[in-house]
Design a protein around this motif. Structure first.
Motif, mmCIF file in Angstrom:
data_model
loop_
_atom_site.group_PDB
_atom_site.id
_atom_site.type_symbol
_atom_site.label_atom_id
_atom_site.label_comp_id
_atom_site.label_asym_id
_atom_site.label_seq_id
_atom_site.Cartn_x
_atom_site.Cartn_y
_atom_site.Cartn_z
ATOM 1 N N LEU A 16 38.131 24.177 67.597
ATOM 2 C CA LEU A 16 39.508 24.307 67.137
ATOM 3 C C LEU A 16 39.906 25.748 67.421
ATOM 4 O O LEU A 16 39.379 26.671 66.806
ATOM 5 C CB LEU A 16 39.599 23.995 65.644
ATOM 6 N N VAL A 17 40.806 25.938 68.377
ATOM 7 C CA VAL A 17 41.120 27.264 68.911
ATOM 8 C C VAL A 17 42.458 27.763 68.388
ATOM 9 O O VAL A 17 43.417 27.003 68.278
ATOM 10 C CB VAL A 17 41.169 27.212 70.460
ATOM 11 N N TYR A 18 42.509 29.068 68.105
ATOM 12 C CA TYR A 18 43.749 29.750 67.728
ATOM 13 C C TYR A 18 44.074 30.754 68.814
ATOM 14 O O TYR A 18 43.266 31.635 69.108
ATOM 15 C CB TYR A 18 43.597 30.431 66.365
ATOM 16 N N LYS A 19 45.267 30.573 69.408
ATOM 17 C CA LYS A 19 45.697 31.426 70.516
ATOM 18 C C LYS A 19 47.078 31.983 70.235
ATOM 19 O O LYS A 19 47.866 31.390 69.503
ATOM 20 C CB LYS A 19 45.790 30.631 71.823
ATOM 21 N N VAL A 20 47.339 33.098 70.886
ATOM 22 C CA VAL A 20 48.694 33.621 70.970
ATOM 23 C C VAL A 20 48.968 33.713 72.462
ATOM 24 O O VAL A 20 48.204 34.345 73.195
ATOM 25 C CB VAL A 20 48.864 34.974 70.228
ATOM 26 N N GLU A 21 50.014 32.999 72.916
ATOM 27 C CA GLU A 21 50.236 32.786 74.341
ATOM 28 C C GLU A 21 48.969 32.167 74.918
ATOM 29 O O GLU A 21 48.531 31.150 74.432
ATOM 30 C CB GLU A 21 50.643 34.087 75.042
ATOM 31 N N ASP A 22 48.329 32.797 75.894
ATOM 32 C CA ASP A 22 47.104 32.225 76.474
ATOM 33 C C ASP A 22 45.847 32.980 76.048
ATOM 34 O O ASP A 22 44.787 32.806 76.631
ATOM 35 C CB ASP A 22 47.212 32.194 77.996
ATOM 36 N N LYS A 23 45.957 33.798 75.023
ATOM 37 C CA LYS A 23 44.831 34.626 74.574
ATOM 38 C C LYS A 23 44.254 34.099 73.257
ATOM 39 O O LYS A 23 44.949 34.044 72.243
ATOM 40 C CB LYS A 23 45.274 36.085 74.377
ATOM 41 N N THR A 24 42.983 33.753 73.287
ATOM 42 C CA THR A 24 42.299 33.262 72.094
ATOM 43 C C THR A 24 41.977 34.427 71.172
ATOM 44 O O THR A 24 41.479 35.452 71.614
ATOM 45 C CB THR A 24 40.995 32.543 72.495
ATOM 46 N N PHE A 25 42.239 34.234 69.874
ATOM 47 C CA PHE A 25 41.859 35.273 68.912
ATOM 48 C C PHE A 25 40.867 34.768 67.868
ATOM 49 O O PHE A 25 40.232 35.566 67.175
ATOM 50 C CB PHE A 25 43.078 35.943 68.260
ATOM 51 N N ALA A 26 40.666 33.447 67.775
ATOM 52 C CA ALA A 26 39.686 32.904 66.833
ATOM 53 C C ALA A 26 39.445 31.441 67.157
ATOM 54 O O ALA A 26 40.287 30.782 67.772
ATOM 55 C CB ALA A 26 40.189 33.039 65.400
ATOM 56 N N TYR A 27 38.282 30.930 66.719
ATOM 57 C CA TYR A 27 38.021 29.503 66.857
ATOM 58 C C TYR A 27 36.942 29.038 65.882
ATOM 59 O O TYR A 27 36.116 29.820 65.432
ATOM 60 C CB TYR A 27 37.658 29.115 68.294
ATOM 61 N N PHE A 28 37.018 27.748 65.562
ATOM 62 C CA PHE A 28 36.022 27.071 64.738
ATOM 63 C C PHE A 28 35.256 26.100 65.617
ATOM 64 O O PHE A 28 35.844 25.446 66.474
ATOM 65 C CB PHE A 28 36.689 26.214 63.644
ATOM 66 N N LYS A 29 33.988 25.965 65.380
ATOM 67 C CA LYS A 29 33.196 24.897 65.978
ATOM 68 C C LYS A 29 33.426 23.666 65.115
ATOM 69 O O LYS A 29 33.401 23.755 63.882
ATOM 70 C CB LYS A 29 31.713 25.297 65.996
ATOM 71 N N THR A 30 33.674 22.489 65.724
ATOM 72 C CA THR A 30 34.029 21.305 64.937
ATOM 73 C C THR A 30 32.961 20.220 64.926
ATOM 74 O O THR A 30 33.160 19.182 64.303
ATOM 75 C CB THR A 30 35.351 20.696 65.444
ATOM 76 N N SER A 31 31.848 20.428 65.597
ATOM 77 C CA SER A 31 30.818 19.390 65.618
ATOM 78 C C SER A 31 29.523 19.895 64.973
ATOM 79 O O SER A 31 29.293 21.100 64.881
ATOM 80 C CB SER A 31 30.540 18.945 67.058
#
Length: 121
Positions: free
Chosen positions: A28-43
Motif C-alpha cells: 500500500l503505497v503513499y505518493k506525492v505526484e510520482d514520488k513515494t514517501f511511505a508504504y505498508f507491506k500488505t501480505s
C-alpha cells in the motif's frame, strides 16, 4: 498510533495518493505526484510493516533501535522498515513521515512544488 491512524496521517498531506498494489509486490503505497514517501507491506508474514525514507544520519540512528531495520531492497537508499507501528512513539513516527514527505516534494519540479504549496493554503 495504530495502522489505521497512520494510514489516515499519510493521506492528509497535500497531493498524497494512496495506491494498493497486489501480487507480487503486495504493498500500500503513499505518493506525492510520482514520488513515494511511505508504504505498508500488505501480505503475510510482514503484514502492516511500514517503510519510509530517512536521512543518512537518521538511518543509522533508527536501525540501531529494536523493531527498525533497513527496508528490503530499499535500505541502500536510506529507507527503513518499522516492524510494529503500534510500539513506536507516535510523535516521532509523524515527524519521520513528514520528513519523508518533504523529501519527496523537494525532488519534484519547482512548478509541481508550487502547485502543492497552493493546495496547502
Amino acid at each position: 498510533m495504530n495502522t489505521e491512524q497512520l494510514k489516515r496521517h499519510c493521506r492528509q498531506y497535500p497531493g498524497a495518493v494512496e495506491t494498493l498494489h497486489g501480487e507480487p509486490s503486495n504493498i500500500l503505497v503513499y505518493k506525492v505526484e510520482d514520488k513515494t514517501f511511505a508504504y505498508f507491506k500488505t501480505s503475510e508474514p510482514e503484514q502492516w510493516r511500514f517503510s519510509l525514507r530517512v536521512t543518512p544520519d537518521r538511518f543509522l540512528e533508527l536501525t540501531d533501535r529494536p523493531g527498525v531495520k533497513p527496508a528490503r531492497y530499499m535500505g541502500r537508499f536510506h529507507w527503513v522498515t518499522i516492524v510494529d507501528v503500534g510500539r513506536f512513539p507516535a510523535d516521532y513516527l509523524t515527524e519521520l513521515v513528514a520528513a519523508s514527505y518533504r523529501r519527496a516534494v523537494a525532488s519534484l519540479s519547482k512548478a509541481k512544488q508550487k502547485t502543492l504549496a497552493t493546495h496547502d493554503e
